[in-house]
Design a protein around this motif. Structure first.
Motif: not given
Length: 112
Positions: A86-98
């Motif tokens: 799930l790391a890429p999905v979580l990173q994408a969510l983090y980047d979008w949230g930032t």
């Protein structure tokens, strides 16, 4: 027969959905954490809720609980191989949230 899904996003949201599960997974993506560390990183989450969500994530095969049988108690949590996928999905969510926080002028506080 298990639950039926009509869209892959339904399945994904069913596994990682909710308010706290993705947050726990995001912190564990950064490395192994003890229960107390997770509590400090997610200060608005109750202890009962954290324990419950960690158990659910274990049952879903995303998080592993390691009990070192030590005195005092020493328990750590880490992502399983499935959880690490799930790391890429979580990173994408983090980047979008930032980016969203910047666009909206919403401050994001670092945990204490």
């Amino acid at each position: 027969m298990g639950k039926r899904y009509y869209c892959a996003v339904e399945l994904a949201v069913d596994v990682i959905g909710g308010k706290w599960r993705p947050v726990i997974l995001a912190h564990l993506k950064e490395g192994v954490h003890r229960y107390g560390e997770l509590r400090r990183r997610i200060p608005d989450m109750s202890e009962k809720m954290l324990a419950q969500r960690l158990r659910e994530l274990q049952d879903d095969g995303l998080v592993e609980r390691i009990d070192y049988q030590a005195k005092p108690a020493h328990v750590e949590y880490r992502l399983t191989e499935e959880g690490r996928s799930l790391a890429p999905v979580l990173q994408a969510l983090y980047d979008w949230g930032t980016a969203r926080a910047e666009r909206a002028g919403t401050p994001i506080e670092a945990p204490r």
